[in-house]
Design an enzyme around this catalytic site. Structure first.
Site, PDB file in Angstrom:
ATOM      1  N   HIS A 181     -48.562 -44.062  -8.931  1.00 41.00           N
ATOM      2  CA  HIS A 181     -48.612 -44.534 -10.314  1.00 41.00           C
ATOM      3  C   HIS A 181     -47.436 -44.024 -11.143  1.00 41.00           C
ATOM      4  CE1 HIS A 181     -50.405 -44.810 -14.442  1.00 41.00           C
ATOM      5  NE2 HIS A 181     -50.917 -45.911 -13.951  1.00 41.00           N
TER       6      HIS A 181
ATOM      7  N   SER B 216     -51.134 -49.309 -18.393  1.00 39.48           N
ATOM      8  CA  SER B 216     -50.230 -48.274 -17.885  1.00 39.48           C
ATOM      9  C   SER B 216     -48.802 -48.785 -17.797  1.00 39.48           C
ATOM     10  CB  SER B 216     -50.663 -47.823 -16.486  1.00 39.48           C
ATOM     11  OG  SER B 216     -51.652 -46.837 -16.537  1.00 39.48           O
TER      12      SER B 216
ATOM     13  N   ASP C  31     -47.771 -38.020 -15.534  1.00 41.13           N
ATOM     14  CA  ASP C  31     -48.456 -38.961 -14.658  1.00 41.13           C
ATOM     15  C   ASP C  31     -48.792 -38.269 -13.342  1.00 41.13           C
ATOM     16  OD1 ASP C  31     -49.047 -41.653 -13.317  1.00 41.13           O
ATOM     17  OD2 ASP C  31     -48.341 -42.279 -15.290  1.00 41.13           O
TER      18      ASP C  31
END
Length: 711
Positions: free
Chosen positions: A247, A453, A173
């Protein structure tokens, strides 16, 4: 719409399942304790007798002699019903042996029951009042209850296992802010695999620091890096200007944030550890970097792109890889090869389906990957989630009814309050500071977590729990367990205003309408909704699952394949044992295309299929315990893609040169969205464009969450 009888049968068979082990009793991977004992409840076909103790002892002795085992009698708990003990055998095996005795009506493991484990983390419970924290807390982890029918039911799983620290989940990520209070001491060493210094935003390329440096974007940066199709921001415009997303930190928290520490959040995997691998930054990331990170995570060799020197092999090999990223298009040859190599190591790959409302993105659509779709809180397809038969199961993605703050059902997770670079976390934070360390409900700041996600890490955490109990489970077995224990999608009310989800073409063209909220089915959102409790409790209960084997790595037109069906019995210890199958029934769904058909009988263990043209088809196996196909055992399906062109000679067993008429699904096809689907608006086009314009190995991937904050 009634749920499938197969799924209903599985749900009925698993609702009463319970734990027999605790996380503290589990040995470190990969070894297991050799001391085994069994405790089984036996019901005899005839009464035990008047002198209960003597009769019970005699029966136990006689039963052991017939079985060839030393058995010890326990308590008589009901008429004709007794507890039996033995050493050197596990409870599941002994129960099967005892059940085969003609004097035994049934035998089943005597399982330990515990109270469902409820974490004491401050933001877990419903009724949160701290400004910025979602009022419903971590609704998505709790037991499903209207209106939140998509909740994943994690508490029964935690009563059996809270995860093993020897299980490592690699998070590919944007990197992780490892100083977060709920991520301290939860990480193993990772790496930064971003080769472009601009994307990395840390002044260099590959290095050993996987810290998230921030991925904020300015209009000037987009303009400067948007000149050619090989520029990292190609196809992007000012609508992509954004603060840093953090994220990777959000994804990591869902998988393995510290739990039961009386603060912050709970995670699915609790005690599993996280390996941060940085592959996404400003404007996304390149396939070449992502694939290199995947290979390194499982101990495969990787060479530095600048020096060509081999990197040191990873000493902490990942058991699970989470990919909350992707882009439109078919699975490339490079990804296909990488996935095959990674699966050969025993690692499980979990990937988010995508957020464009179109066909499942790559790499989630690659063979062997556990693709995860997104649901809103009610169990319908999330408005942005991609869809298609490649999806294994679906899980909550967060949704904000009305798209206004406060958001009703966001996914709470670890984050950082910095808008560009990460800010330091206070040693003794105030309540307001603590709230800013997590994603919010949108009332104070706009870091609301929504997207597939955040569906994928719920599944990755579940896989971590499964491997914490039994590290011998294979990637295929784990996929079947997730499918077989998923809950049916909610029944469609006759008053429903939404239509059914429809299978999108693949790859979806820019002219195809994106599907927003719709009612899920097995061809669009997987076999059902993720149920962590049922998945974990399938192991001590010895549930049976169907399996499809002997699938070639590459499928070629006019080259018949002979697949093999089987069934296995889940276990808490060692390799899964095979289960007897009395009857096989196979079916093919080509979604209206002449892709494949049976060229042999479809009621054998090893049918032959000819591949007529390029494209995808789904293969469903239904198994039965009796030769007459009357008693269902287990069912599974696999989506296969014919990606190579062979000679049109009709070679192989039962092959031919003329394809049969187009075949459709074995069940009625889903109806289209009653609204006709949503046309691609500017935001959806922007999301779609993130992965469209790269080429070959340098194709760009983006994270699977909204790139613009909720307003």
């Amino acid at each position: 719409m009634k749920p499938s009888p197969w799924i209903r049968l599985m749900v009925v068979g698993t609702l009463a399942l319970s734990p027999v082990l605790t996380a503290q009793s589990q040995a470190a991977l990969p070894s297991r304790s050799s001391t085994t004992s069994a405790r089984v409840i036996v019901k005899y076909r005839s009464p035990i007798g008047t002198t209960t103790a003597l009769s019970a002892t005699h029966r136990t002795t006689s039963l052991g002699l017939r079985l060839g085992r030393s058995l010890m009698g326990g308590a008589t708990i009901a008429p004709q019903t007794q507890v039996v003990h033995a050493h050197g055998v596990d409870s599941q095996t002994l129960a099967r042996e005892l059940a085969a005795d003609p004097q035994v009506e049934y035998a089943e493991p005597d399982q330990r029951r515990r109270a469902h484990a409820i974490p004491n983390d401050s933001f877990y419970a419903n009724g949160q009042t701290l400004a910025g924290i979602p009022a419903k807390g971590q609704w998505y982890l709790r037991a499903p209850a209207a209106p939140a029918l998509a909740a994943i039911n994690a508490e029964p799983a935690w009563a059996l296992s809270t995860g093993n620290a020897n299980v490592v989940v690699a998070v590919l990520d944007s990197g992780i802010v490892g100083s977060h209070p709920d991520l301290l001491n939860k990480l193993v060493a990772g790496r930064d695999f971003i080769s472009d210094p601009f994307i990395a935003n840390d002044g260099n390329g590959w290095d050993a620091d996987a810290t998230d440096a921030g991925d904020w974007l300015t209009a000037a940066e987009i303009s400067a890096h948007n000149m050619t199709s090989n520029d990292p921001c190609w196809g992007m415009d000012a609508t992509f200007v954004a603060d840093s997303s953090w994220h990777g930190t959000q994804v990591a928290g869902l998988i393995g944030a510290a739990t039961n520490n009386a603060s912050g959040m709970a995670s699915v995997g609790q005690n599993v550890r996280i390996m941060p691998l940085r592959v996404l930054g400003k404007c996304g990331g390149w396939d070449s970097d992502i694939i290199a990170a995947m290979r390194w995570s499982v101990g495969l060799s990787v060479s530095d792109p600048v020096t060509s020197a081999a990197l040191p092999l990873n000493p902490n090999k990942a058991h699970v890889i989470n990919l909350s990223l992707g882009g439109p298009g078919l699975c490339s040859n490079t990804y296909n090869q990488a996935m095959a190599e990674i699966r050969a190591t025993g690692a499980v790959v979990v990937a988010s389906a995508g957020n464009d409302g179109l066909a499942v993105n790559s790499p989630a659509n690659c063979p062997g990957v556990i693709a995860v779709g997104g649901l809103d809180h009610s169990g319908t397809k999330g408005d942005m989630s991609s869809l298609g038969p490649e999806i294994t199961v679906s899980a909550p993605m967060g949704d904000c009814p009305g798209n206004t703050a406060p958001c009703g059902y966001p996914i709470l997770s670890t984050s950082n309050p910095g808008t560009t670079t990460p800010l330091a976390y206070a040693a003794n934070p105030t309540a307001a500071q603590s709230a800013s360390y997590f994603t919010s409900d949108g009332t104070l700041v706009s870091n609301v977590s929504r997207g597939t996600s955040f569906s994928a890490p719920m599944v990755a955490g579940t896989v971590g729990l499964l491997l914490s109990i039994n590290p011998a489970l294979t990637p295929d077995q784990i996929k079947r367990i997730l499918q077989g224990t998923s809950r049916p999608f909610p029944a469609v009310s006759t008053a429903a205003t939404l239509g059914g989800c429809a299978v999108p073409p693949t790859p979806s063209a820019i002219t195809v309408a994106s599907q927003a909220n719709c009612h899920c089915n097995g061809d669009t959102c997987g076999t059902g909704m993720l149920d962590v409790g049922q998945a974990i409790n399938a192991l001590p209960s010895g549930l049976v699952f169907a399996q499809i084997d002997n699938i070639p790595a590459v499928l070629t037109t006019n080259s018949p394949i002979q697949v093999r069906g089987s069934a296995f019995r889940a276990s808490t210890n060692g390799a899964a044992s095979s289960a007897a199958v009395g009857c096989y029934q196979w079916s093919i769904n080509t979604y209206g295309q002449n892709v494949a058909s049976f060229v042999s009988a479809s009621n054998t263990a090893t049918p032959t299929i000819n591949l007529w043209s390029l494209g995808r088809f789904s293969l469903t196996l239904s198994t039965f315990s009796d030769p007459q196909c009357l008693v269902p055992l287990a069912q599974t399906h696999e989506v296969l893609t014919v990606s190579a062109t062979g000679s049109n000679t009709g070679g192989g067993t039962g092959g031919g040169t003329t394809p049969p008429p187009s075949t459709g699904p074995s069940t009625p096809p889903s109806t289209a969205n009653s609204n006709g689907g949503l046309a691609l608006d500017g935001l959806t086009l922007a999301l779609f464009g993130l992965g469209l314009l790269g080429h070959g190995l340098r194709r760009r991937r983006s994270r699977h969450d909204p790139v613009k904050p909720m307003r």
